[in-house]
Design an enzyme around this catalytic site. Structure first.
Site, PDB file in Angstrom:
ATOM      1  N   THR A   2     -10.475  14.286   0.253  1.00 37.93           N
ATOM      2  CA  THR A   2      -9.784  14.234  -1.027  1.00 37.93           C
ATOM      3  C   THR A   2      -9.175  12.877  -1.343  1.00 37.93           C
ATOM      4  O   THR A   2      -8.861  12.599  -2.498  1.00 37.93           O
ATOM      5  CB  THR A   2      -8.673  15.296  -1.071  1.00 37.93           C
ATOM      6  OG1 THR A   2      -7.863  15.160   0.108  1.00 37.93           O
ATOM      7  CG2 THR A   2      -9.270  16.694  -1.122  1.00 37.93           C
ATOM      8  N   CYS A   5      -2.490  19.200  -1.347  1.00 38.92           N
ATOM      9  CA  CYS A   5      -1.803  20.331  -0.737  1.00 38.92           C
ATOM     10  C   CYS A   5      -0.434  20.562  -1.349  1.00 38.92           C
ATOM     11  O   CYS A   5       0.191  21.600  -1.099  1.00 38.92           O
ATOM     12  CB  CYS A   5      -1.679  20.133   0.773  1.00 38.92           C
ATOM     13  SG  CYS A   5      -0.975  18.534   1.246  1.00 38.92           S
TER      14      CYS A   5
END
Length: 469
Positions: A119, A249
């Site tokens: 990511t 996250c």
């Protein structure tokens, strides 16, 4: 990827380690001024708009996930990391406590194995690189296979920054053809591992036999009470949820809203681009987003909500920027929407009393995300205090866009980072934002001070002198 470590892999890793140690030796006696200049060069070479935009977008193209238009905005993190690094000492005496007779000297941690997530293949290397080089460490990057070319290119940028200030380029190296066995071996031979990524990666780092800083899974849950400014809360929630299509996250996953303002808040979220799914659409989403084993499906990770809906079998208007599902009472391992979503979708809950909100928070974190983060939109200090006392998280943002605040921002005091420790809750050794101080060894020098010994009466209080059977 190969299943076994080959002799060629061993030789490759040994050569990289030797070059890293030689590079460290060359800057062992650099002054603080020299190290700061190196950090500035890394920050500019990696963080200038042209370079970072190119590599951030390459990372999206290469991996197939994330927001191509929005990801370049993450370069603010490089600026913030450089700000924090320049404000701290990293060589020689870094702290003096005269009252306790203590002087603290900083030393390098050593060669760092840095595991790069899919990511953030362009962002994590310079963030780690600034802190590591400032502390006189060398770094060997092990990229995710889906974004290895992006990380390799960013490593070349960091090497160019080193050359510009006369530092050895081998302070930064990158494995160009990563594999699980090679990455595991790298962690075994390096001095420290920084594992930013999924649970298997972190577990492997902790099993390497060497010190490691890992991160934990996210499932950020946000409480919104009736004292909140709902328009601000909705705008921040949209910003956080849609940042890089919810890949981080820290992205808002569960929104827990006071019942008295629930309908108004949903309307405010809709005004920000939210799409409230029907029960039928929610059922379709669940089948599309998780496979039979409960694993997230790749085509619905970190993508536009229109793509997620299309994979699920329905359509939404083009102007919608995130999905919402009502999930009241559906908390537990069997309920998938209370878990981390990793895309532009959030679950909505409502509560009557604040005790109800706290119970919902507790139940959600028993399912997943313990140790990571939560947030609250409230102007009631008692509510803020009660959530902070209860939530099993390492960081709690008050009236801030969660995914843009947890890892540090220019409007809060959190250390800038791309690695969020989740403490013992999350299986990590630290609750802190991993930053410069975590990449240094320290020597404590202690001189004698006047005796500091309380009397027995002070130490034992009411129990002093009591007869014990």
């Amino acid at each position: 990827m190969g299943k076994e470590l080959t002799e060629e892999d061993r030789g490759l890793a040994a050569g990289m380690l030797a070059r890293a140690r030689a590079a460290m030796a060359e800057i062992e006696h650099w002054s603080q001024e020299d190290l700061d200049r190196l950090a500035q060069a890394i920050g500019w070479y990696a963080g200038n708009e042209k370079t970072f935009t190119q590599l951030a977008q390459q990372g999206v193209d290469e991996s197939g996930i994330g927001d191509r238009a929005g990801r370049p905005g993450k370069r603010f993190k490089i600026y913030g990391v450089l700000r924090d690094a320049l404000r701290q000492k990293s060589t020689g005496i870094v702290e003096v406590d005269e009252a306790r007779g203590l002087v603290k000297y900083a030393k390098p941690a050593g060669v760092i194995a840095s595991l790069i997530p899919m990511t953030n293949p362009a962002l994590t290397p310079p963030v780690t690189g600034i802190y590591a080089a400032k502390a006189r460490n060398a770094v060997i990057f092990s990229p995710h296979p889906r974004s290895r070319q992006t990380t390799a290119r960013m490593t070349d940028v960091l090497r160019s920054a080193c050359k510009a200030v006369g530092a050895p380029q081998d302070l930064f190296q990158c494995i160009t053809h990563p594999s699980i066995p090679l990455t595991q071996h790298l962690m075994e031979i390096c001095d420290l591992t920084l594992a930013t990524g999924g649970k298997p990666m972190v577990k492997a780092a902790y099993s390497s036999g060497k010190p490691a800083f890992g991160v934990g899974a996210g499932n950020s849950s946000i409480v919104i009470d009736e004292t909140a400014d709902l328009d601000i809360a909705a705008r921040n929630t949209r910003m956080s949820k849609t940042s890089d299509f919810g890949s981080g996250c820290s992205a808002d996953g569960n929104i827990i809203i006071q019942a008295s303002v629930y309908e108004k808040m949903v309307k405010a979220l809709e005004a920000e681009g939210g799409y409230l799914c029907s029960d039928e659409e929610k059922a379709l989403l669940e089948k599309a987003m998780w496979d039979e084993k409960g694993n997230r499906t790749f085509p619905t990770i970190a993508c536009r909500p229109q793509q997620t809906a299309e994979v699920a079998g329905f359509s939404i208007p083009d102007d919608r920027t995130f999905l919402m599902v009502e999930n009241q009472g559906q908390i537990g391992s069997e309920h998938r929407f209370c878990k981390e979503k990793l895309t532009t979708l959030m679950a909505l809950y409502h509560f009557r009393t604040f005790d109800d909100a706290l119970e919902t928070v507790s139940r959600i974190y028993e399912v997943g995300g313990k140790g990571h983060s939560c947030g609250i939109y409230s102007h009631d200090d008692d509510h803020i205090d009660r959530l902070a006392r209860l939530a099993p998280v390492s960081r709690m943002m008050v009236r801030q866009p969660q995914s843009k605040a947890n890892a540090g921002s220019f409007t809060n005091g959190m250390p800038m980072t791309s690695s969020l420790g989740c403490g013992i809750w999350g299986g990590n050794i630290t609750n802190e934002n991993v930053s410069l101080k975590h990449m240094m060894n320290y020597t404590w020098v202690s001189r004698p001070i006047p005796e500091d010994r309380p009397s027995d009466e002070e130490l034992f209080g009411e129990f002093y002198g009591r007869e014990v059977a």
